[in-house]
Design an enzyme around this catalytic site. Structure first.
Site, PDB file in Angstrom:
ATOM      1  N   TYR A 223       0.822  -1.221   0.000  1.00  0.00           N
ATOM      2  CA  TYR A 223       0.000   0.000   0.000  1.00  0.00           C
ATOM      3  C   TYR A 223       0.854   1.269   0.000  1.00  0.00           C
ATOM      4  O   TYR A 223       0.425   2.289  -0.546  1.00  0.00           O
ATOM      5  CB  TYR A 223      -1.016  -0.032   1.151  1.00  0.00           C
TER       6      TYR A 223
ATOM      7  N   ARG B 227       1.375   1.902  -3.549  1.00  0.00           N
ATOM      8  CA  ARG B 227       0.131   2.453  -4.150  1.00  0.00           C
ATOM      9  C   ARG B 227       0.014   3.945  -3.816  1.00  0.00           C
ATOM     10  O   ARG B 227      -0.342   4.764  -4.633  1.00  0.00           O
ATOM     11  CB  ARG B 227      -1.132   1.741  -3.619  1.00  0.00           C
TER      12      ARG B 227
ATOM     13  N   GLN C 137     -15.108   3.009  -6.087  1.00  0.00           N
ATOM     14  CA  GLN C 137     -14.402   1.863  -5.497  1.00  0.00           C
ATOM     15  C   GLN C 137     -12.923   2.198  -5.366  1.00  0.00           C
ATOM     16  O   GLN C 137     -12.166   1.438  -4.785  1.00  0.00           O
ATOM     17  CB  GLN C 137     -14.554   0.644  -6.409  1.00  0.00           C
TER      18      GLN C 137
ATOM     19  N   ASP D 169      -7.888   6.067  -4.480  1.00  0.00           N
ATOM     20  CA  ASP D 169      -7.165   7.321  -4.722  1.00  0.00           C
ATOM     21  C   ASP D 169      -8.075   8.520  -4.450  1.00  0.00           C
ATOM     22  O   ASP D 169      -9.282   8.372  -4.248  1.00  0.00           O
ATOM     23  CB  ASP D 169      -6.593   7.352  -6.155  1.00  0.00           C
TER      24      ASP D 169
ATOM     25  N   HIS E 109     -14.221   1.419  -0.810  1.00  0.00           N
ATOM     26  CA  HIS E 109     -13.141   0.499  -0.447  1.00  0.00           C
ATOM     27  C   HIS E 109     -12.002   1.170   0.320  1.00  0.00           C
ATOM     28  O   HIS E 109     -10.891   0.654   0.342  1.00  0.00           O
ATOM     29  CB  HIS E 109     -12.607  -0.198  -1.709  1.00  0.00           C
TER      30      HIS E 109
ATOM     31  N   SER F 166     -14.982  -3.429 -13.701  1.00  0.00           N
ATOM     32  CA  SER F 166     -15.298  -4.732 -14.302  1.00  0.00           C
ATOM     33  C   SER F 166     -16.572  -5.315 -13.693  1.00  0.00           C
ATOM     34  O   SER F 166     -17.046  -6.344 -14.147  1.00  0.00           O
ATOM     35  CB  SER F 166     -14.126  -5.698 -14.091  1.00  0.00           C
TER      36      SER F 166
HETATM   37  N1  APR Z   1     -11.151   3.967 -19.124  1.00  0.00           N
HETATM   38  C1  APR Z   1     -12.242   3.330 -18.635  1.00  0.00           C
HETATM   39  N2  APR Z   1     -12.232   2.048 -18.251  1.00  0.00           N
HETATM   40  C2  APR Z   1     -11.083   1.374 -18.350  1.00  0.00           C
HETATM   41  C3  APR Z   1      -9.898   1.960 -18.857  1.00  0.00           C
HETATM   42  C4  APR Z   1      -9.965   3.321 -19.247  1.00  0.00           C
HETATM   43  N3  APR Z   1      -8.902   3.977 -19.739  1.00  0.00           N
HETATM   44  N4  APR Z   1      -8.924   1.028 -18.823  1.00  0.00           N
HETATM   45  C5  APR Z   1      -9.471  -0.099 -18.328  1.00  0.00           C
HETATM   46  N5  APR Z   1     -10.768   0.114 -18.038  1.00  0.00           N
HETATM   47  C6  APR Z   1     -11.774  -0.797 -17.465  1.00  0.00           C
HETATM   48  C7  APR Z   1     -11.546  -2.263 -17.733  1.00  0.00           C
HETATM   49  O1  APR Z   1     -12.091  -2.612 -19.006  1.00  0.00           O
HETATM   50  C8  APR Z   1     -12.311  -2.903 -16.580  1.00  0.00           C
HETATM   51  O2  APR Z   1     -13.670  -3.100 -16.895  1.00  0.00           O
HETATM   52  O3  APR Z   1     -11.706  -0.664 -16.053  1.00  0.00           O
HETATM   53  C9  APR Z   1     -12.184  -1.866 -15.466  1.00  0.00           C
HETATM   54  C10 APR Z   1     -11.221  -2.225 -14.366  1.00  0.00           C
HETATM   55  O4  APR Z   1     -11.690  -3.348 -13.676  1.00  0.00           O
HETATM   56  P1  APR Z   1     -10.934  -3.869 -12.370  1.00  0.00           P
HETATM   57  O5  APR Z   1      -9.480  -3.891 -12.605  1.00  0.00           O
HETATM   58  O6  APR Z   1     -11.602  -5.121 -11.963  1.00  0.00           O
HETATM   59  O7  APR Z   1     -11.221  -2.688 -11.304  1.00  0.00           O
HETATM   60  P2  APR Z   1     -12.500  -2.441 -10.401  1.00  0.00           P
HETATM   61  O8  APR Z   1     -13.737  -2.892 -11.085  1.00  0.00           O
HETATM   62  O9  APR Z   1     -12.431  -1.035  -9.937  1.00  0.00           O
HETATM   63  O10 APR Z   1     -12.198  -3.406  -9.178  1.00  0.00           O
HETATM   64  C11 APR Z   1     -13.053  -3.424  -8.085  1.00  0.00           C
HETATM   65  O11 APR Z   1     -11.530  -4.822  -6.893  1.00  0.00           O
HETATM   66  O12 APR Z   1      -9.377  -5.387  -6.288  1.00  0.00           O
HETATM   67  C12 APR Z   1     -10.505  -4.736  -5.899  1.00  0.00           C
HETATM   68  O13 APR Z   1     -10.723  -3.189  -4.222  1.00  0.00           O
HETATM   69  C13 APR Z   1     -10.320  -3.294  -5.552  1.00  0.00           C
HETATM   70  O14 APR Z   1     -11.865  -1.465  -5.828  1.00  0.00           O
HETATM   71  C14 APR Z   1     -11.263  -2.574  -6.477  1.00  0.00           C
HETATM   72  C15 APR Z   1     -12.281  -3.640  -6.816  1.00  0.00           C
END
Ligand code: APR
Length: 233
Positions: free
Chosen positions: A55, A58, A88, A91, A106, A174
């Site tokens: 962290y 990060r 979520q 930052d 989160h 995602s």
């Molecule tokens: N603009 C918009 N979306 C984007 C971009 C971009 N430039 N680049 C990638 N993405 C999308 C991806 O297609 C994906 O759908 O962002 C999403 C990222 O998904 P994750 O990595 O799963 O992130 P997130 O959904 O925020 O994860 C949820 O998981 O690990 C935990 O606590 C952590 O808050 C986080 C939670």
């Protein structure tokens, strides 16, 4: 006229164009690190130094990053709408871009938390929490992060805010992590919903959903124009 309430639900993709890695894309953080080694309470008990280091790195990245145009466009919506961000992300880029109402589901990387009293939360000015850094009760500080397996204390508030939305926008998540991913299902059927993400989603069953297959910056450029007309025809 009473301002319409826009709820923006953001995930890691929101900050991707600020140079902060997402979690589940190729090259994402969970390819490099194991969740069970750095992001659970068990990990903290087993190896607090490793968790702190993860962290701290990060935090360093977040401090070096700047809000991108998408964060700015979300903040600009406040000129004409009542905007509530539910993120979520750990930052502070929404806040630094000027968003006034931001709910973090989160946790927040720029804060530390006592390990004996979860209500003792402190702002951090520096990038590092070290072993031996303590709260006012003398207990070790941990990052103010909701780890996997922990309760999400702000979830009820997030549901309440989402139920009141006149427009709901999902950006860069995602939709893999629950309970946060449930929010899109809480929005009322008649409410216009937008999803901005470069990835494919199979969400045809969600009523009134417009998918904008684009990055956060490109998608918000398109959507901010449309929104003004939608809400003030
Ligand atoms: N603009 C918009 N979306 C984007 C971009 C971009 N430039 N680049 C990638 N993405 C999308 C991806 O297609 C994906 O759908 O962002 C999403 C990222 O998904 P994750 O990595 O799963 O992130 P997130 O959904 O925020 O994860 C949820 O998981 O690990 C935990 O606590 C952590 O808050 C986080 C939670």
């Amino acid at each position: 006229m009473k301002k319409k309430k826009i709820v923006v639900f953001s995930g890691a993709g929101m900050s991707a164009e600020s140079g902060i890695k997402t979690f589940r894309d190729s090259g994402g953080l969970w390819e490099e690190f194991k969740i069970e080694e750095v992001a659970t309470f068990d990990a903290w008990l087993k190896n607090p130094a490793l968790v702190l280091d993860f962290y701290n790195q990060r935090r360093k990245q977040v401090m070096e990053a700047k809000p991108n145009k998408a964060h700015e466009l979300v903040a600009e919506l406040q000129k004409t709408h009542d905007v509530q961000v539910i993120t979520q992300n750990i930052d502070d880029l929404h806040e630094r871009a000027g968003s006034k109402k931001v709910l973090h589901l989160h946790g927040e990387i720029m804060k530390s938390q006592s390990t004996v009293n979860s209500h003792l939360i402190y702002p951090l000015k520096h990038w590092e929490i070290k072993l031996g850094d303590t709260c006012e009760k003398g207990a070790q500080l941990r990052p103010y992060i909701v780890w996997f397996g922990e309760a999400v204390p702000e979830m009820d508030k997030a549901i309440e805010l989402t139920e009141e939305a006149d427009v709901f926008i999902t950006i860069g998540t995602s939709l893999n992590v629950y309970p946060a991913a449930n929010l899109i299902h809480v929005v009322q059927n008649h409410v216009p919903k937008y999803l901005i993400d470069p990835n494919e989603f199979n969400l045809d069953y969600i009523k009134n959903l417009t998918v904008i297959k684009a990055t956060a910056v490109e998608g918000m450029k398109v959507l901010s124009k449309q929104l003004h007309e939608l809400v003030y025809p």
